[in-house]
Write an enzyme that holds these catalytic residues in place. Structure first.
Site, PDB file in Angstrom:
ATOM      1  N   LYS A 259      79.326  57.847 -37.358  1.00  0.00           N
ATOM      2  CA  LYS A 259      78.561  59.036 -36.984  1.00  0.00           C
ATOM      3  C   LYS A 259      77.074  58.723 -37.036  1.00  0.00           C
ATOM      4  O   LYS A 259      76.492  58.549 -38.101  1.00  0.00           O
ATOM      5  CB  LYS A 259      78.850  60.225 -37.920  1.00  0.00           C
ATOM      6  CG  LYS A 259      78.280  61.516 -37.289  1.00  0.00           C
ATOM      7  CD  LYS A 259      77.987  62.606 -38.267  1.00  0.00           C
ATOM      8  CE  LYS A 259      76.674  62.473 -38.982  1.00  0.00           C
ATOM      9  NZ  LYS A 259      75.469  62.591 -38.139  1.00  0.00           N
TER      10      LYS A 259
ATOM     11  N   GLU B 171      73.573  53.508 -49.486  1.00  0.00           N
ATOM     12  CA  GLU B 171      72.240  52.901 -49.476  1.00  0.00           C
ATOM     13  C   GLU B 171      71.281  54.073 -49.332  1.00  0.00           C
ATOM     14  O   GLU B 171      71.233  54.699 -48.278  1.00  0.00           O
ATOM     15  CB  GLU B 171      72.158  51.900 -48.317  1.00  0.00           C
ATOM     16  CG  GLU B 171      71.051  50.899 -48.486  1.00  0.00           C
ATOM     17  CD  GLU B 171      69.837  51.267 -47.678  1.00  0.00           C
ATOM     18  OE1 GLU B 171      68.964  51.968 -48.245  1.00  0.00           O
ATOM     19  OE2 GLU B 171      69.764  50.888 -46.503  1.00  0.00           O
TER      20      GLU B 171
ATOM     21  N   CYS C 265      63.483  53.214 -46.295  1.00  0.00           N
ATOM     22  CA  CYS C 265      63.903  53.566 -47.656  1.00  0.00           C
ATOM     23  C   CYS C 265      63.233  52.655 -48.673  1.00  0.00           C
ATOM     24  O   CYS C 265      63.077  53.020 -49.824  1.00  0.00           O
ATOM     25  CB  CYS C 265      65.415  53.537 -47.776  1.00  0.00           C
ATOM     26  SG  CYS C 265      66.128  52.140 -46.932  1.00  0.00           S
TER      27      CYS C 265
ATOM     28  N   GLU D  60      60.419  60.715 -52.824  1.00  0.00           N
ATOM     29  CA  GLU D  60      60.357  59.926 -51.598  1.00  0.00           C
ATOM     30  C   GLU D  60      59.772  60.792 -50.481  1.00  0.00           C
ATOM     31  O   GLU D  60      60.318  61.839 -50.151  1.00  0.00           O
ATOM     32  CB  GLU D  60      61.764  59.464 -51.214  1.00  0.00           C
ATOM     33  CG  GLU D  60      61.761  58.599 -49.982  1.00  0.00           C
ATOM     34  CD  GLU D  60      63.139  58.030 -49.668  1.00  0.00           C
ATOM     35  OE1 GLU D  60      64.117  58.790 -49.699  1.00  0.00           O
ATOM     36  OE2 GLU D  60      63.210  56.820 -49.383  1.00  0.00           O
TER      37      GLU D  60
HETATM   38  P1  ADP Z   1      67.286  62.690 -43.643  1.00  0.00           P
HETATM   39  O1  ADP Z   1      67.105  63.778 -44.662  1.00  0.00           O
HETATM   40  O2  ADP Z   1      66.286  61.628 -43.741  1.00  0.00           O
HETATM   41  O3  ADP Z   1      67.538  63.178 -42.237  1.00  0.00           O
HETATM   42  P2  ADP Z   1      70.013  62.509 -44.340  1.00  0.00           P
HETATM   43  O4  ADP Z   1      70.475  61.889 -45.597  1.00  0.00           O
HETATM   44  O5  ADP Z   1      70.020  63.995 -44.237  1.00  0.00           O
HETATM   45  O6  ADP Z   1      68.604  61.930 -44.066  1.00  0.00           O
HETATM   46  O7  ADP Z   1      70.823  61.963 -43.090  1.00  0.00           O
HETATM   47  C1  ADP Z   1      71.430  60.706 -42.989  1.00  0.00           C
HETATM   48  C2  ADP Z   1      72.767  60.863 -42.298  1.00  0.00           C
HETATM   49  O8  ADP Z   1      73.590  61.691 -43.100  1.00  0.00           O
HETATM   50  C3  ADP Z   1      72.711  61.530 -40.935  1.00  0.00           C
HETATM   51  O9  ADP Z   1      73.676  60.916 -40.081  1.00  0.00           O
HETATM   52  C4  ADP Z   1      73.125  62.954 -41.238  1.00  0.00           C
HETATM   53  O10 ADP Z   1      73.711  63.615 -40.143  1.00  0.00           O
HETATM   54  C5  ADP Z   1      74.154  62.735 -42.330  1.00  0.00           C
HETATM   55  N1  ADP Z   1      74.389  63.890 -43.209  1.00  0.00           N
HETATM   56  C6  ADP Z   1      73.533  64.879 -43.548  1.00  0.00           C
HETATM   57  N2  ADP Z   1      74.135  65.774 -44.355  1.00  0.00           N
HETATM   58  C7  ADP Z   1      75.407  65.352 -44.537  1.00  0.00           C
HETATM   59  C8  ADP Z   1      76.531  65.837 -45.271  1.00  0.00           C
HETATM   60  N3  ADP Z   1      76.473  66.946 -45.985  1.00  0.00           N
HETATM   61  N4  ADP Z   1      77.687  65.117 -45.219  1.00  0.00           N
HETATM   62  C9  ADP Z   1      77.761  63.980 -44.514  1.00  0.00           C
HETATM   63  N5  ADP Z   1      76.742  63.473 -43.801  1.00  0.00           N
HETATM   64  C10 ADP Z   1      75.576  64.138 -43.806  1.00  0.00           C
END
Ligand code: ADP
Length: 497
Positions: free
Chosen positions: A195, A270, A304, A401
């Site tokens: 995804k 990560e 990161c 961060e």
């Molecule tokens: P940022 O805050 O920098 O956008 P995220 O950690 O939210 O980083 O996003 C990294 C990835 O995790 C993206 O592919 C996002 O769609 C996915 N993501 C965000 N929330 C969830 C969740 N609750 N469960 C699984 N994947 C998630």
């Protein structure tokens, strides 16, 4: 702000203009719901493309396809050598389409085109080539039993693929992060549901086309774009997924861990960082200045491992801060397609607001921007590269961060206390040390609680070099041979002779 006319490759404009589908079981299909979502050009804030919006049902279908490919499809019978050749071929195909991928990455993420050309895409190619080699080198051991007479048992281990893997990736290096995840999964013989981040799905979708062209059997790699809270959460919680690999924020990493408890799938993470970069007074000052500037400003600070806490020995503090501020002022912040762009816009409006929010809170609490400190212009998501001084360890700008081009420069006078200060963070992803004294460098490197320590350099990445975090920066390591452990199960076989 100067803007040069973007020279978009005709393949790229054709690709971007499509309504994008998702890749499930070797077919490009619409979302089960029929819904799509928009991805935006961060340089303008305008809609760039519309993409099928995956959700629980699409994830179910993709997992089913990955399961079938793993258990009974041609992939389950393929030789390691054939697997390796397919991965190598994928690397070659990406290389052949380097310019196209660089343009897609620049359009979707905002990064300068020339950076994507020089870094993101070549590193991706190299990554697939590196893991192509590993496909034929995954071995178990023969184990002499310690408490039995020799020759009574023959015992050995097999290293087998962990199974169906869910991979959730971020938007900062969209194609490269897909490669970091796919390379070891494919080398070990797993099947995948990937995804991409909702902000930057395009390069992963183009990659899906090349995965088909390379000849991977249907269902081995399924790509389901969609939002994190829906598609991502469904993937992390899916009862038929054996492992989830995630790169993103620590906050979401914790949600992934919770979601994984249902079937106790394996988890690798990560996550975020607030990496200390230490400049000692005996450093090569010019090298330290340019290294510390690129440690924080590379990829707009959206790394990161960004060196966001810059500790500088007091005697040279003013000189180093002044040098970094001058470097920051020389950075040409322009849209990614401008050939003179050194730094593009942040990826999204949300990210712009987040970074500006940190700047406002820091300044309100007494932090002083030596340069930058605010948004640039009012179109697109540009922020001025920023150097803050007068921060303290209680401020959010020093603790959290920011994921933007903002460094807190912090003086220190007692070298004996610097390790404790550098380690005073919930994170432990990376660290930098600038000194000419070898003894100091390696003594400090051993004491820093970080997964990567760079000495007199920063942001040096290599497919062979493990990367990952201590503390809340993650679980497990990516890259090198270390990551192969995350994608394999060890089976002990013991036979009576
Ligand atoms: P940022 O805050 O920098 O956008 P995220 O950690 O939210 O980083 O996003 C990294 C990835 O995790 C993206 O592919 C996002 O769609 C996915 N993501 C965000 N929330 C969830 C969740 N609750 N469960 C699984 N994947 C998630």
């Amino acid at each position: 702000m100067a803007t040069a006319a973007p020279a978009i490759d005709s393949n790229v404009s054709r690709f971007v203009a499509q309504t994008h589908k998702m890749l499930i079981n070797g077919k490009w299909v619409e979302a089960a719901s029929g819904k799509t979502f928009a991805t935006f050009n961060p340089a303008t804030g305008e809609i760039l493309a519309n993409v099928a919006e995956g959700d629980r049902e699409d994830i179910n279908r993709a997992v089913q396809a990955a399961r079938a490919a793993f258990e009974t499809g041609p992939w389950s019978r393929i030789s390691p050598a054939e697997r390796g050749k397919l991965i190598w071929k994928l690397g070659d195909l990406i290389d052949k389409h380097l310019e196209e991928f660089a343009q897609l990455e620049s359009l979707d993420n905002g990064k300068p085109l020339r950076v994507a050309r020089a870094a993101d895409v070549p590193l991706t190619v190299e990554h697939f080539h590196y893991y192509a080699g590993w496909a034929t080198k995954i071995e178990g051991n023969t184990i002499p039993l310690t408490m039995q007479a020799a020759n009574k048992y023959h015992a050995y281990t097999l290293r087998e693929p962990v199974g169906v893997v869910g991979q959730i990736i971020p938007w900062n290096f969209p194609l490269l992060m897909a490669a970091w995840k796919l390379g070891p999964a494919l080398a070990t013989g797993c099947t995948v549901v990937l995804k991409p981040a909702e902000q930057t799905p395009l390069s992963a979708l183009r990659l899906g086309e090349l995965i088909q062209e390379a000849g991977f059997p249907d269902g081995v790699v399924n790509i389901v774009p969609g939002y994190g809270e829906t598609a991502g959460a469904a993937l992390a919680a899916h009862p038929d997924v054996d492992k989830v690999a995630f790169t993103g924020s620590t906050e979401v990493g914790k949600l992934i861990v919770q979601a994984a408890t249902g079937n106790l799938k394996k988890v690798s993470l990560e996550l975020g960082g607030k990496s200390p970069n230490l400049v000692l007074e005996d450093a090569d000052i010019e090298a330290a200045i340019s290294g510390a500037a690129s440690a924080i400003f590379f990829n707009h600070g959206q790394c990161c491992c960004a060196g966001s806490r810059l500790f500088v020995e007091k005697k040279i503090f003013d000189k180093v801060v002044d040098g970094i501020a001058r470097s920051a002022e020389k950075i040409r912040v322009r849209e990614g397609f401008d050939p003179e762009s050194d730094m593009g816009p942040l990826v999204s409006e949300e990210q712009l607001n987040r970074v500006c929010g940190y700047l406002e809170s820091g300044i309100k609490e007494g932090a002083k921007p030596v340069t930058g400190g605010e948004r640039l212009g009012n179109k697109g998501y540009f922020v001025k590269p920023t150097v803050l001084v007068n921060t303290n360890e209680k401020m959010k700008v020093e603790r959290e961060e920011i994921f933007g081009p903002v460094v807190a420069a912090i003086p220190f006078s007692d070298p004996n206390e610097i390790v404790a200060r550098a380690n005073d963070s919930v994170y432990g992803l990376a660290a930098g040390i600038w000194t000419r004294d070898l003894k100091k460098a390696h003594t400090l490197a051993a004491k820093l609680r970080a997964g990567t320590v760079w000495i007199n350099c920063y942001n040096v990445f290599d497919a062979a070099l493990p990367f990952g975090g201590y503390k809340q920066s993650g679980w497990g390591r990516e890259m090198g041979h270390e990551v192969l452990e995350q994608y394999t199960e060890v089976k002990s076989v013991c036979a009576a002779l």
